[in-house]
Scaffold this motif. Structure first.
Motif, PDB file in Angstrom:
ATOM      1  N   LYS A  48       0.568  -1.231   0.060  1.00 40.30           N
ATOM      2  CA  LYS A  48      -0.059   0.087   0.133  1.00 40.30           C
ATOM      3  C   LYS A  48       0.750   1.434  -0.085  1.00 40.30           C
ATOM      4  N   SER A  94      -2.913  -2.810  -3.936  1.00 41.48           N
ATOM      5  CA  SER A  94      -3.571  -3.685  -3.195  1.00 41.48           C
ATOM      6  C   SER A  94      -2.662  -4.972  -2.967  1.00 41.48           C
ATOM      7  N   SER A 135      -3.703 -10.146  -6.240  1.00 44.06           N
ATOM      8  CA  SER A 135      -4.271  -8.639  -6.095  1.00 44.06           C
ATOM      9  C   SER A 135      -3.024  -7.817  -6.332  1.00 44.06           C
TER      10      SER A 135
END
Length: 613
Positions: free
Chosen positions: A450, A456, A519
């Motif tokens: 982050k 993410s 992700s």
């Protein structure tokens, strides 16, 4: 399949009771001995013989007049939990990407140092058991000396004679009882006398309690710097605290134990002695500062010894062997019907392993390959068991406060290599510490992703430590800048499922970690050349290349290493989603769209794979 309407049948996993019991481990008198042999005491640490129960490790040197047994506890590290983020990284990342896009790879390599972080913390040692024997060395016969590691029982044995007396030492590290055990005996009644003590290269205090047990207590440094040994004026480190206790039992009615200098034990005139070494630390997990830990290591050690009070040496040994062989006996390797080499000779039981290695270039003894194969399985069992830390760069064994490369787990191949044998060699339980560690990395890695990359999911880089460090290493980009460490580790999750077919593991452990990793990878991929998605910056761990302008560089885009790992992770999570019925999720749909846009593997004119494009 010829019939397209035929359904696949899922084969249920094999239970432990159905596991094959290899014939090579039967009680046949002519079975091959799986033993690592020496005909003298160790002269170097690497010559000592390793034992371990996953958490505690020891190296047995086998000295005659004096013996040293190096001790390790896998939770002893420098440092405390850290902050693994860099708020300045996004700006540096933007500049590096621009330089790569402009083809300025050498300049991008220099600029990428701004993405580097701090070094990992350092794996520490515990200490040493020191034994000084009252032998008449003039009567010692070096031709009688034997030192061997029996892989079948995970036991180290040392034998030698002084005059007409044969002395024997047996050593093992028990997983079920969490203790390192040694039995020392003489063939003549009352012939065994020695002095025992504990010491450490770390700051420590040693004393004998009212139970005539030697206790050693101390701290690991609270930050990675060499400790000042036993300095009274030093501030007390706030790192991990440790304790070890050595308990001595001797033959009934023969021999005495007395206290020397308030920190040593003198054993005189006994038939045999049993040494029990237990150890503990204040480490409570990677997210808890040692100063906040409520664990009292000495109390933990005393409780462990209390639990062993009702077991004899024979019972401890039997419990150790039974536990170990349930793992070790799952696999056998037979490359020939006997140990006969290509020269037609069968190696003598007195030939040392070093001599066998030296002669292999001419005799190609197949039984040496069998021994090497099983030694690898032995080491994994000994340094990684459920509930322990993952095997680090040296497994579990270390004799230095500043070991090579910090003894830290390196995620750019070394940690993965430690566990490559776990499935194919039928030791899947030994992988559990790795999966627990990946879970810890995912927590810190989400913060790194982050802040550093505005992404993410979770990420980790080339090197880590017991605190689950996820930020880049210090120094040059050629090794420090490699955000694929977590992705490569995640391939072990899917492989574990394909071997065990444990759907519960897939759903509760593997898939959530794969989701977070995927992700990040989807966010890390950016629009690139020729309509492909690319990784930028991209490195191939610890490798350089010559840029078109003739300058050395390590940073470019879409190395084959990066793309290959990403392809494997994407394939794994899509397959996992099919098993778990999650194929319609937004994440999987994004993966399916990204897969055909990943760059193909490029082949050079000579047929080799191109790492850089």
């Amino acid at each position: 399949m010829e019939d397209s309407n035929e359904e696949w049948v899922m084969v249920k996993p094999i239970s432990d009771k159905d596991l094959w019991n290899p014939s090579s481990f039967s009680n046949e008198p002519d079975k091959k001995a799986l033993k690592v042999r020496f005909n003298g005491a160790a002269k170097h640490w690497t010559d000592a013989l390793p034992i371990g129960n996953g958490r505690l490790g020891a190296m047995v040197w086998g000295g005659i007049s004096s013996e040293t047994i190096n001790l390790n506890d896998d939770t002893l590290w420098t440092g405390v939990p850290g902050n693994y983020t860099n708020p300045d990284a996004p700006e540096a990342l933007s500049e590096v990407r621009k330089l790569v896009d402009d083809g300025k790879y050498a300049e991008a390599t220099t600029e990428a140092v701004k993405l580097s972080g701090k070094p990992s913390d350092v794996y520490q040692l515990l200490g040493d058991i020191n034994l000084e024997f009252d032998h008449d060395l003039a009567a010692y016969d070096d031709k009688t000396y034997e030192r061997e590691l029996d892989l079948d029982s995970a036991t180290v044995e040392v034998k030698y004679s002084v005059g007409e007396i044969e002395f024997t030492r047996e050593h093992f590290a028990s997983y079920p009882d969490q203790v390192i055990v040694a039995k020392i005996s003489g063939s003549k009644s009352g012939s065994l006398s020695f002095t025992a003590s504990l010491s450490s290269k770390l700051q420590y205090n040693s004393y004998v309690n009212d139970q005539k047990q030697i206790i050693i207590e101390g701290p690991c440094p609270g930050q990675r710097k060499p400790p000042t040994l036993n300095a009274e004026n030093d501030d007390k480190p706030k790192g991990i605290q440790f304790s070890a206790i050595l308990d001595l039992q001797i033959s009934d009615g023969t021999g005495t134990i007395s206290v020397l200098e308030e920190k040593k034990l003198k054993v005189e005139g006994c038939d045999w002695a049993v040494l029990l070494l237990v150890a503990s630390s204040s480490f409570k997990g990677p997210f808890i500062n040692p100063s906040d830990s409520k664990i009292d290591p000495t109390s933990e050690c005393l409780n462990t010894l209390k639990s062993l009070r009702n077991f004899s040496y024979s019972e401890l040994y039997a419990r150790h062997v039974d536990d170990y062989q349930k793992l070790f006996h799952r696999v056998s390797l037979e490359l020939s019907k006997s140990s006969v080499s290509v020269t037609g000779d069968e190696p003598s039981l007195t030939v040392t392993t070093a001599e066998r290695v030296k002669s292999f270039k001419t005799d190609e003894d197949p039984s040496l390959i069998e021994l090497l194969f099983q030694y690898g399985r032995y080491l994994l069992i000994s340094c990684s068991r459920p509930g322990t830390q993952p095997a680090n760069l040296q497994g579990i064994w270390n004799d230095k406060v500043e070991p090579p490369w910090d003894g830290a787990p390196h995620l750019n191949i070394n940690l993965q290599m430690n566990y490559w044998p776990s499935l194919s060699c039928n030791l899947h339980e030994c992988q559990e510490p790795l999966f627990d560690y990946i879970s810890s990395l995912s927590v810190n890695g989400a913060k790194t992703a982050k802040v550093n990359y505005e992404a993410s999911g979770w990420v980790t880089h080339q090197v880590s430590d017991i605190w689950a460090k996820t930020s880049p290493d210090r120094g040059e980009a050629v090794w420090a800048l490699w955000p694929m460490g977590g992705a490569w580790l995640c391939t072990h999750l899917w492989e574990h499922y394909t071997y065990t077919m444990n759907k519960d593991f897939l759903a509760k452990k593997a898939y959530p970690l794969l989701e977070g990793c995927t992700s990040f990878l989807l966010d890390w991929l950016i629009e690139g050349r020729g309509g492909y998605l690319e990784t930028n910056p991209s490195t191939s761990p610890e490798h350089m290349f010559v840029a078109p302008d003739g300058k050395p560089a390590s940073v470019s885009y879409s190395t084959t290493m990066d793309i290959s790992i990403i392809k494997e992770v994407f394939t794994a999570i899509v397959s996992a989603a099919e098993v778990l019925g999650k194929t319609t999720s937004d994440l999987i749909q994004r993966v399916l769209k990204a897969q055909p846009r990943l760059p193909p593997t490029k082949i050079a004119r000579d047929g080799s794979i191109l790492e850089w494009v």
